[in-house]
Design an enzyme around this catalytic site. Structure first.
Site, mmCIF file in Angstrom:
data_model
loop_
_atom_site.group_PDB
_atom_site.id
_atom_site.type_symbol
_atom_site.label_atom_id
_atom_site.label_comp_id
_atom_site.label_asym_id
_atom_site.label_seq_id
_atom_site.Cartn_x
_atom_site.Cartn_y
_atom_site.Cartn_z
ATOM 1 N N ASP A 39 0.810 -1.215 0.000
ATOM 2 C CA ASP A 39 0.000 0.000 0.000
ATOM 3 C C ASP A 39 0.848 1.274 0.000
ATOM 4 O OD1 ASP A 39 1.033 -0.133 2.519
ATOM 5 O OD2 ASP A 39 -0.865 0.104 3.584
ATOM 6 N N ARG A 102 14.491 27.391 1.797
ATOM 7 C CA ARG A 102 14.170 28.696 1.204
ATOM 8 C C ARG A 102 12.864 29.272 1.724
ATOM 9 N NH1 ARG A 102 14.682 27.342 -5.089
ATOM 10 N NH2 ARG A 102 14.168 25.249 -4.332
ATOM 11 N N ASP A 177 21.989 38.667 -5.976
ATOM 12 C CA ASP A 177 20.934 39.462 -5.337
ATOM 13 C C ASP A 177 21.490 40.069 -4.052
ATOM 14 O OD1 ASP A 177 20.793 37.444 -3.329
ATOM 15 O OD2 ASP A 177 19.306 36.357 -4.511
ATOM 16 N N LYS A 206 17.820 42.862 -7.359
ATOM 17 C CA LYS A 206 16.832 41.905 -7.854
ATOM 18 C C LYS A 206 15.719 41.732 -6.845
ATOM 19 C CE LYS A 206 16.807 37.571 -7.119
ATOM 20 N NZ LYS A 206 17.109 36.129 -6.962
ATOM 21 N N ARG A 208 11.971 39.299 -6.269
ATOM 22 C CA ARG A 208 11.208 38.152 -6.757
ATOM 23 C C ARG A 208 9.845 38.142 -6.089
ATOM 24 N NH1 ARG A 208 12.781 33.043 -8.741
ATOM 25 N NH2 ARG A 208 14.943 33.487 -8.191
#
Length: 328
Positions: A39, A102, A177, A206, A208
């Site tokens: 399973d 992150r 960055d 930069k 995001r």
């Protein structure tokens, strides 16, 4: 104390990172059993006695063709739980690549802080210490866990690789960055120590949001210099590509892309093959299995982390300082 009392388990033996660490420690890889059921459930347990022993469990938390990140996480949690139930004195998880590192803060309303939830799961099964390499945000990593943490850096590996290639040419370390400037500055200082001369520093502006990257202003001097663009990881590679393009436009070159973790997802093969880069350098915290083998052989250097991780384990086991490994 020596390394005689160490029990080291490798939960990803096909990649063999644990075996490489064990060779440097001069200890065997301890046996464990994994059993899958029809399973989809699994059972995992040590096949050697762990009572009152110092146990180290090696598992990089990245998905691959055989197992997802979550499969590996469950395997790790269940194994640590079994080891603690079997009366191990201490369990240290050695996770060269830590998934969800992150996702360490809320960027939108009701966002999850997944790194903190991951830490809670590890602590719930009894993890005493976590060792990771170049997480996205060291402070967030340390704050997410209530157990002991050890954060290792690959910058000395990068410096040792780059120094003989650069020779007497000018060199600038570039962060793609603003958030990575401190990481780039540490590599810059290490390279200055290795080369015995000044090394420049630059960074990209930069932002995001929603997976969309904006901005592209390069701050710092790269003209006429070899460029080392440093990041904690390469995912799709678009961040590295933007930085390389800006550095080339500003008169920089050759350009090396340096990243501890080579995830190489999406269009990363195209990025790695781009003439914007002279070479890509990553470490073996996870294998570059998503790239074609011919591309890896031509364009990518993979630096070994087993000596670094083995030294960290030996120091933890002997009650020494791991932070000394970060000193230049």
């Amino acid at each position: 104390m020596g390394n005689d009392g160490i029990l080291l388990f490798d939960l990803d033996p096909e990649w063999g990172h644990g075996a490489r660490i064990a060779r440097h420690l001069e200890v065997p890889v301890s046996l464990h059993e994994e059993r899958g059921f029809e399973d989809g459930e699994l059972k995992v347990r040590p096949l050697v006695g762990v009572r009152n022993r110092d146990v180290y469990v090696v598992q990089s938390l990245h998905g691959d063709a055989e197992r997802s990140v979550h499969d590996k996480l469950c395997l790790l949690l269940f194994f640590v739980g079994a080891v603690k139930d079997a009366s191990a004195a201490r369990v240290t998880v050695v996770t060269p690549y830590l998934a969800y590192a992150r996702k360490d803060q809320r960027t939108k309303p009701r966002d999850p802080v997944t790194l903190r939830y991951l830490a809670g799961m590890m602590e719930a099964v009894g993890v005493d210490r976590v060792v990771a390499v170049d997480v996205h945000n060291e402070a967030a990593f340390e704050n997410a866990f209530r157990c002991r943490t050890e954060h290792l850096e690959a910058r000395k590996l990068f410096a040792a690789h780059l120094a003989p290639l650069v020779g007497q040419e000018g060199l600038s370390v570039v962060s793609p960055d603003v958030g990575g400037v401190k990481r780039a500055e540490r590599l810059r200082k290490t390279l200055e120590h290795a080369l015995g001369r000044d090394v420049g520093l630059a960074f990209m502006e930069k932002t995001r949001s929603g997976g969309v990257v904006r901005g592209g202003t390069l701050v710092g001097d790269v003209q006429g210099r070899t460029v080392a663009i440093l990041d904690d990881l390469i995912s799709t590679g678009t961040t590295m590509m933007r930085a390389a393009s800006a550095c080339r436009a500003a008169g920089g070159g050759p350009v090396f892309a340096l990243a501890t973790h080579g995830l190489f997802v999406g269009g990363a093969p195209t990025v790695v093959a781009s003439p914007l880069f002279d070479h890509v350098v990553v470490t073996d915290t996870l294998p570059p299995f998503r790239l074609p083998e011919k591309l890896v052989s031509r364009r990518v250097t993979v630096l070994p982390t087993a000596p670094l991780l083995a030294e960290a384990i030996a120091r933890i086991h002997g009650g020494g300082s791991v932070s000394d490994l970060l000193a230049d």
